[in-house]
Design a protein around this motif. Structure first.
Motif, PDB file in Angstrom:
ATOM      1  N   GLU A  95       0.825  -1.215   0.000  1.00 17.59           N
ATOM      2  CA  GLU A  95       0.000   0.000   0.000  1.00 17.59           C
ATOM      3  C   GLU A  95       0.856   1.260   0.000  1.00 17.59           C
ATOM      4  O   GLU A  95       0.521   2.237  -0.684  1.00 17.59           O
ATOM      5  CB  GLU A  95      -0.933  -0.003   1.208  1.00 17.59           C
ATOM      6  CG  GLU A  95      -2.060  -1.031   1.112  1.00 17.59           C
ATOM      7  CD  GLU A  95      -3.075  -0.888   2.234  1.00 17.59           C
ATOM      8  OE1 GLU A  95      -3.067   0.169   2.904  1.00 17.59           O
ATOM      9  OE2 GLU A  95      -3.864  -1.818   2.452  1.00 17.59           O
ATOM     10  N   ASP A  96       1.949   1.263   0.755  1.00 19.44           N
ATOM     11  CA  ASP A  96       2.790   2.463   0.781  1.00 19.44           C
ATOM     12  C   ASP A  96       3.479   2.672  -0.567  1.00 19.44           C
ATOM     13  O   ASP A  96       3.634   3.809  -1.016  1.00 19.44           O
ATOM     14  CB  ASP A  96       3.800   2.408   1.933  1.00 19.44           C
ATOM     15  CG  ASP A  96       4.736   1.224   1.845  1.00 19.44           C
ATOM     16  OD1 ASP A  96       4.300   0.163   1.363  1.00 19.44           O
ATOM     17  OD2 ASP A  96       5.913   1.359   2.263  1.00 19.44           O
ATOM     18  N   MET A  97       3.884   1.569  -1.222  1.00 23.83           N
ATOM     19  CA  MET A  97       4.460   1.684  -2.564  1.00 23.83           C
ATOM     20  C   MET A  97       3.426   2.234  -3.538  1.00 23.83           C
ATOM     21  O   MET A  97       3.734   3.100  -4.368  1.00 23.83           O
ATOM     22  CB  MET A  97       4.943   0.321  -3.054  1.00 23.83           C
ATOM     23  CG  MET A  97       6.204  -0.193  -2.405  1.00 23.83           C
ATOM     24  SD  MET A  97       6.551  -1.890  -2.945  1.00 23.83           S
ATOM     25  CE  MET A  97       6.778  -1.667  -4.709  1.00 23.83           C
ATOM     26  N   ARG A  98       2.207   1.719  -3.446  1.00 22.76           N
ATOM     27  CA  ARG A  98       1.132   2.155  -4.342  1.00 22.76           C
ATOM     28  C   ARG A  98       0.871   3.651  -4.208  1.00 22.76           C
ATOM     29  O   ARG A  98       0.811   4.386  -5.214  1.00 22.76           O
ATOM     30  CB  ARG A  98      -0.142   1.381  -4.016  1.00 22.76           C
ATOM     31  CG  ARG A  98      -1.359   1.786  -4.837  1.00 22.76           C
ATOM     32  CD  ARG A  98      -2.628   1.182  -4.249  1.00 22.76           C
ATOM     33  NE  ARG A  98      -2.924   1.737  -2.920  1.00 22.76           N
ATOM     34  CZ  ARG A  98      -3.791   1.200  -2.061  1.00 22.76           C
ATOM     35  NH1 ARG A  98      -4.422   0.091  -2.374  1.00 22.76           N
ATOM     36  NH2 ARG A  98      -4.009   1.780  -0.895  1.00 22.76           N
ATOM     37  N   ASP A  99       0.742   4.121  -2.976  1.00 16.16           N
ATOM     38  CA  ASP A  99       0.462   5.539  -2.750  1.00 16.16           C
ATOM     39  C   ASP A  99       1.626   6.407  -3.208  1.00 16.16           C
ATOM     40  O   ASP A  99       1.427   7.509  -3.744  1.00 16.16           O
ATOM     41  CB  ASP A  99       0.154   5.785  -1.276  1.00 16.16           C
ATOM     42  CG  ASP A  99      -1.130   5.084  -0.829  1.00 16.16           C
ATOM     43  OD1 ASP A  99      -1.937   4.698  -1.697  1.00 16.16           O
ATOM     44  OD2 ASP A  99      -1.314   4.912   0.389  1.00 16.16           O
ATOM     45  N   ASP A 100       2.846   5.910  -3.018  1.00 14.87           N
ATOM     46  CA  ASP A 100       4.045   6.625  -3.457  1.00 14.87           C
ATOM     47  C   ASP A 100       4.088   6.707  -4.980  1.00 14.87           C
ATOM     48  O   ASP A 100       4.401   7.747  -5.560  1.00 14.87           O
ATOM     49  CB  ASP A 100       5.280   5.903  -2.921  1.00 14.87           C
ATOM     50  CG  ASP A 100       6.528   6.758  -2.969  1.00 14.87           C
ATOM     51  OD1 ASP A 100       6.409   7.994  -2.901  1.00 14.87           O
ATOM     52  OD2 ASP A 100       7.632   6.190  -3.063  1.00 14.87           O
ATOM     53  N   ALA A 101       3.749   5.604  -5.642  1.00 14.48           N
ATOM     54  CA  ALA A 101       3.802   5.553  -7.102  1.00 14.48           C
ATOM     55  C   ALA A 101       2.721   6.404  -7.756  1.00 14.48           C
ATOM     56  O   ALA A 101       2.913   6.948  -8.847  1.00 14.48           O
ATOM     57  CB  ALA A 101       3.670   4.105  -7.566  1.00 14.48           C
ATOM     58  N   LEU A 102       1.564   6.540  -7.076  1.00 10.77           N
ATOM     59  CA  LEU A 102       0.464   7.321  -7.638  1.00 10.77           C
ATOM     60  C   LEU A 102       0.615   8.815  -7.404  1.00 10.77           C
ATOM     61  O   LEU A 102      -0.059   9.628  -8.054  1.00 10.77           O
ATOM     62  CB  LEU A 102      -0.868   6.853  -7.034  1.00 10.77           C
ATOM     63  CG  LEU A 102      -1.397   5.495  -7.496  1.00 10.77           C
ATOM     64  CD1 LEU A 102      -2.637   5.115  -6.698  1.00 10.77           C
ATOM     65  CD2 LEU A 102      -1.704   5.505  -8.989  1.00 10.77           C
TER      66      LEU A 102
END
Length: 337
Positions: A95-102
């Motif tokens: 989830e933290d990677m996803r939010d960072d990537a978006l």
């Protein structure tokens, strides 16, 4: 710097097109230099030291890997969809990677029209609907098995969920404000065509955000990557975006925290690439017929062989994050792993 780029989510613009790689070391002792421009930094241009992207030329994208075919990918996800959210995401797409990537997608309006291409189980879409009303989001994927998982998620109930091909999107030209695709390009037989489609469906000033793997430098990881699916190099992403007509193309490195910035094994979700559509209309890039059409008959024996070899190679990349997590637990903090 490698770790700060990975954990801090620094935006990068790679210049020039030929990056002029030099130096070599798989373990980061001798790091190569690359010219980079940091968007959110206090300097305009500076030479930074970063881990090497590749030490050999990967198989061309025009020579698809065993699961880089539409029918093989369809059946691969027929089985993977059962455990995708519980096995793949924890190691490669948190989830933290996803939010960072978006974050560089600039999802800053609840009313934005967003298409999530290759949206699968809707894991990335869950990050999108934090910022955009679900009724304005369309999830597209060729796998009905993955989409069935997305339909079960309450926050996505108002999203449009459709089956479709990333290389031939069922949206009119100048349709969306944002195009997002995460964990999909690695299965596209023709990645340039998919990115050209991203350009076409966006409105003028719209932004594309494509999240995908990075090519490994460790020889064993390269071997399995080139068997399994497409792991592009960072400069390939940039070139595909620029050829499609995108402007202000930037790349942002992402990765699990327990990798401590290590990229030599390749990362299934390793970078977030963004670009802005400068004018309305279709992409200026002209392409010939599709490389691969899902309606074309496939030799069943060839299909089975490719499927089994590709799926077997994919097991390696299930084990790599486990290996890196164990190393993170054993090796003292502050020391390279």
């Amino acid at each position: 710097m490698a770790s700060s780029m990975l954990y801090g989510g620094q935006h990068l613009t790679l210049t020039p097109k030929g990056l002029g790689f030099n130096g070599s070391d798989l373990h980061g002792k001798n790091l190569l230099k690359m010219n980079l421009v940091g968007r959110n930094c206090n300097f305009r241009s500076k030479t930074l030291v970063v881990p090497k992207c590749s030490v050999s030329v990967p198989r061309p994208a025009s020579q698809p890997r065993f699961i880089q075919h539409k029918k093989e990918a369809f059946w691969f996800y027929r089985f993977l969809s059962i455990v995708y959210d519980h096995v793949i995401n924890p190691g490669h797409w948190t989830e933290d990677m996803r939010d960072d990537a978006l974050e560089p997608a600039d999802l800053n309006s609840r009313d934005s029209i967003v298409v999530d291409v290759g949206g699968g189980t809707g894991f990335t879409t869950l990050g999108i609907v934090k910022h955009v009303d679900a009724k304005n989001v369309t999830i597209l994927d060729q796998s009905p098995h993955q989409l069935a998982k997305a339909k079960e998620k309450e926050p996505l109930k108002e999203c449009k969920i459709i089956e479709g091909d990333a290389e031939d999107l069922p949206f009119k030209t100048d349709y969306a404000d944002r195009y997002v695709s995460a964990g999909s390009i690695e299965y596209w037989p023709d990645p340039q065509r998919g990115i050209k489609e991203a350009y076409r469906v966006l409105k003028m000033g719209g932004k594309a955000c494509l999240i995908g793997p990075v090519y490994p430098t460790f020889w064993l990881s390269r071997f399995f990557a080139d068997m399994w699916m497409l792991f592009p190099k960072e400069e390939e992403y940039m070139e595909w975006f620029e050829k499609a007509g995108f402007k202000d193309v930037e790349i942002k490195r992402i990765g699990p925290k327990w990798y401590r910035g290590v990229r030599r094994h390749g990362l299934i979700m390793g970078c977030s690439v963004t670009g802005v559509k400068p004018t309305s209309g279709d992409s200026p890039l002209q392409l010939g017929p599709k490389v691969e059409d899902i309606e074309t008959p496939v030799n069943p024996f060839v299909f089975l062989l490719r499927f089994l070899l590709g799926a077997s190679a994919g097991v390696y990349y299930v084990l790599v994050p486990v290996y890196m997590w164990i190393k993170d637990q054993i090796v003292p903090k502050g020391q390279p792993i």
